[in-house]
Design a protein around this motif. Structure first.
Motif, PDB file in Angstrom:
ATOM      1  N   ALA A 157       0.814  -1.213   0.000  1.00  0.00           N
ATOM      2  CA  ALA A 157       0.000   0.000   0.000  1.00  0.00           C
ATOM      3  C   ALA A 157       0.846   1.262   0.000  1.00  0.00           C
ATOM      4  CB  ALA A 157      -0.937   0.003   1.207  1.00  0.00           C
ATOM      5  N   GLY A 158       2.137   1.129   0.114  1.00  0.00           N
ATOM      6  CA  GLY A 158       3.024   2.279   0.024  1.00  0.00           C
ATOM      7  C   GLY A 158       2.917   3.022  -1.289  1.00  0.00           C
ATOM      8  N   VAL A 159       2.374   2.376  -2.318  1.00  0.00           N
ATOM      9  CA  VAL A 159       2.212   3.060  -3.602  1.00  0.00           C
ATOM     10  C   VAL A 159       1.270   4.254  -3.478  1.00  0.00           C
ATOM     11  CG1 VAL A 159       2.646   0.930  -4.880  1.00  0.00           C
ATOM     12  CG2 VAL A 159       0.291   1.607  -4.395  1.00  0.00           C
ATOM     13  N   TRP A 160       0.338   4.185  -2.542  1.00  0.00           N
ATOM     14  CA  TRP A 160      -0.627   5.275  -2.389  1.00  0.00           C
ATOM     15  C   TRP A 160       0.020   6.505  -1.761  1.00  0.00           C
ATOM     16  CZ3 TRP A 160      -5.465   4.786  -4.443  1.00  0.00           C
ATOM     17  CH2 TRP A 160      -5.777   3.511  -4.943  1.00  0.00           C
ATOM     18  N   ASN A 161       1.013   6.286  -0.912  1.00  0.00           N
ATOM     19  CA  ASN A 161       1.785   7.416  -0.393  1.00  0.00           C
ATOM     20  C   ASN A 161       2.726   7.957  -1.452  1.00  0.00           C
ATOM     21  OD1 ASN A 161       0.714   7.674   2.181  1.00  0.00           O
ATOM     22  ND2 ASN A 161       2.100   6.153   3.067  1.00  0.00           N
ATOM     23  N   ALA A 162       3.288   7.052  -2.257  1.00  0.00           N
ATOM     24  CA  ALA A 162       4.205   7.487  -3.312  1.00  0.00           C
ATOM     25  C   ALA A 162       3.504   8.410  -4.300  1.00  0.00           C
ATOM     26  CB  ALA A 162       4.784   6.276  -4.045  1.00  0.00           C
ATOM     27  N   ALA A 163       2.220   8.166  -4.523  1.00  0.00           N
ATOM     28  CA  ALA A 163       1.440   8.989  -5.447  1.00  0.00           C
ATOM     29  C   ALA A 163       0.733  10.149  -4.751  1.00  0.00           C
ATOM     30  CB  ALA A 163       0.403   8.125  -6.162  1.00  0.00           C
ATOM     31  N   ASN A 164       0.885  10.243  -3.423  1.00  0.00           N
ATOM     32  CA  ASN A 164       0.265  11.329  -2.651  1.00  0.00           C
ATOM     33  C   ASN A 164      -1.253  11.376  -2.818  1.00  0.00           C
ATOM     34  OD1 ASN A 164       2.709  12.435  -1.533  1.00  0.00           O
ATOM     35  ND2 ASN A 164       3.154  13.273  -3.572  1.00  0.00           N
ATOM     36  N   ILE A 165      -1.891  10.199  -2.906  1.00  0.00           N
ATOM     37  CA  ILE A 165      -3.343  10.144  -3.052  1.00  0.00           C
ATOM     38  C   ILE A 165      -4.004  10.569  -1.744  1.00  0.00           C
ATOM     39  CG2 ILE A 165      -5.325   8.664  -3.513  1.00  0.00           C
ATOM     40  CD1 ILE A 165      -3.571   9.142  -5.956  1.00  0.00           C
ATOM     41  N   ASP A 166      -5.002  11.429  -1.823  1.00  0.00           N
ATOM     42  CA  ASP A 166      -5.720  11.916  -0.638  1.00  0.00           C
ATOM     43  C   ASP A 166      -6.999  11.130  -0.378  1.00  0.00           C
ATOM     44  OD1 ASP A 166      -4.043  14.413  -0.180  1.00  0.00           O
ATOM     45  OD2 ASP A 166      -4.751  14.765  -2.226  1.00  0.00           O
ATOM     46  N   VAL A 167      -7.750  10.857  -1.461  1.00  0.00           N
ATOM     47  CA  VAL A 167      -9.035  10.176  -1.348  1.00  0.00           C
ATOM     48  C   VAL A 167      -8.950   8.855  -2.110  1.00  0.00           C
ATOM     49  CG1 VAL A 167     -11.525  10.329  -1.724  1.00  0.00           C
ATOM     50  CG2 VAL A 167     -10.202  12.413  -1.279  1.00  0.00           C
ATOM     51  N   VAL A 168      -9.292   7.749  -1.436  1.00  0.00           N
ATOM     52  CA  VAL A 168      -9.259   6.421  -2.048  1.00  0.00           C
ATOM     53  C   VAL A 168     -10.689   5.933  -2.240  1.00  0.00           C
ATOM     54  CG1 VAL A 168      -8.492   4.027  -1.820  1.00  0.00           C
ATOM     55  CG2 VAL A 168      -7.058   5.893  -0.943  1.00  0.00           C
ATOM     56  N   SER A 169     -11.081   5.713  -3.488  1.00  0.00           N
ATOM     57  CA  SER A 169     -12.399   5.134  -3.774  1.00  0.00           C
ATOM     58  C   SER A 169     -12.246   3.626  -3.920  1.00  0.00           C
ATOM     59  CB  SER A 169     -13.000   5.770  -5.026  1.00  0.00           C
ATOM     60  OG  SER A 169     -12.122   5.694  -6.131  1.00  0.00           O
ATOM     61  N   LEU A 170     -13.049   2.883  -3.168  1.00  0.00           N
ATOM     62  CA  LEU A 170     -12.876   1.427  -3.076  1.00  0.00           C
ATOM     63  C   LEU A 170     -14.004   0.623  -3.722  1.00  0.00           C
ATOM     64  CD1 LEU A 170     -11.382   0.700   0.471  1.00  0.00           C
ATOM     65  CD2 LEU A 170     -10.589  -0.255  -1.683  1.00  0.00           C
TER      66      LEU A 170
END
Length: 358
Positions: free
Chosen positions: A74-87
């Protein structure tokens, strides 16, 4: 660069983020400078991050197409600086409710805002509100692509928020298109009709209207689609969302770049393709060159003042790469042609494709 004036907000979002394997930090190395230009970044998650759950009966095998990922990925989401995750998607419940809720909890611990999934229906449908540059932006999500057996969140079970869709096969008793012969011979293919379920759509639009009453802007995220077609139920949902108060409709799901539309001066991105999807639909075969769209929307003075996208590709080195528009003329021409029936005018501006809003 992002306009930091009070009241102006730039949103950026891409297509599906699916199987991204180590090394995770390289995932967004080339795309990060582009993402940093946004005030808010929205990402569509196509996997669960957990060590729990059971292999789904429809998977292609352990570690295959419907694989879950280790939480460290899940570190990829920090690498991309994503703020909102739609699941909300057809993969959120692949490994069951435990894996889904592990993912929800993990994202929240990472400081992400999660929409579209939860421990019950109320939580799954709950929108998110972010205040930025003095304005409030609301986000909510639904999926129309899911397994109806156990994916939908209910009053007593975890899952995703949905808009049910229906399909009918109509005999073409009257000539519908020039290339279709009349219905006077055997073997004529049916006309495929789709529409959104009335009750599901009303629940969605009620939520949009309620959110708009609390926010300056509303962004509706929809997981839908089949191949490169914009099926009838997709504009139905998009238009209903905008009629209820949404300012932007973001679509994703079929892993193809789909047409765009401007409805009542507001952009509809029917499908942003893949933002990062390291495997394809064919038994886990690596696919390193899928084209996607990175959408950019500018919100100011109570309305959408700009909408555009830039093509991106995911290469064999596991990097998402912004494309030079000069290298994507064939891709651009295809999107322009397929957007014409929706009245959308697309104009090249450097490496961006601007959508004329008026």
């Amino acid at each position: 660069m992002t306009d930091k004036r009070s009241g102006t907000v730039t949103l950026m979002t891409g297509g599906d983020i699916g199987p991204v394997y180590e090394p995770t930090e390289e995932f967004a190395e080339l795309i990060a400078p582009l993402l940093q230009q946004a005030d808010i970044r929205l990402g569509q998650c196509e996997r669960t991050y957990s060590e729990r759950g059971e292999i789904p009966h429809y998977a292609y095998g352990p570690g295959g197409q419907h694989s879950r990922l280790h939480p460290k990925m899940a570190g990829v989401w920090n690498a991309a600086n994503i703020d909102v995750v739609s699941l909300a998607s057809n993969h959120a419940m692949d490994w069951g409710p435990d894996a889904l809720m592990d993912s929800v909890d993990l994202f929240r611990k990472m400081g992400k805002i999660v929409i579209g999934a939860g421990r019950n229906g109320e939580e799954a449908r709950k929108p998110a509100i972010i205040e930025k540059n003095g304005v409030k932006i609301g986000f909510l999500q639904r999926t129309s692509v899911y397994w109806p057996t156990n994916h939908e969140a209910t009053a007593r079970s975890a899952g995703v928020a949905v808009i049910k869709g229906h399909t009918a096969y109509q005999l073409p008793l009257h000539k519908t298109r020039v290339e279709i012969p009349p219905c006077n011979r055997p073997g004529l293919p049916p006309v495929i009709l789709t529409w959104a379920d009335k009750d599901s759509l009303k629940a969605f639009t009620d939520d949009v209207a309620a959110l708009k009453a609390k926010c300056d802007y509303v962004v509706a995220s929809c997981h839908w689609g089949l191949h490169q077609d914009v099926l009838d139920y997709m504009p139905q949902i998009a238009h209903a969302a905008i009629d209820a108060g949404a300012d932007v409709v973001i679509g994703h799901g079929p892993h193809y770049s789909l047409p765009v539309e401007v409805y009542k001066g507001k952009p509809v991105y029917y499908g942003l393709g893949s933002f990062s999807f390291h495997t394809g639909h064919f038994g886990g075969v690596a696919v390193g060159d899928w084209v996607g769209q990175m959408a950019r929307v500018t919100l100011d003075a109570g309305k959408v003042t700009g909408a555009s996208f830039q093509f991106v590709r995911h290469n064999a080195k596991n990097e998402t790469v912004p494309c030079k528009l000069a290298d994507e003329q064939e891709t651009l021409a295809d999107i322009q042609q397929r957007s014409e029936p929706f009245g959308a005018k697309l104009v090249a501006r450097g490496d961006d494709v601007e959508i004329a809003l008026n």
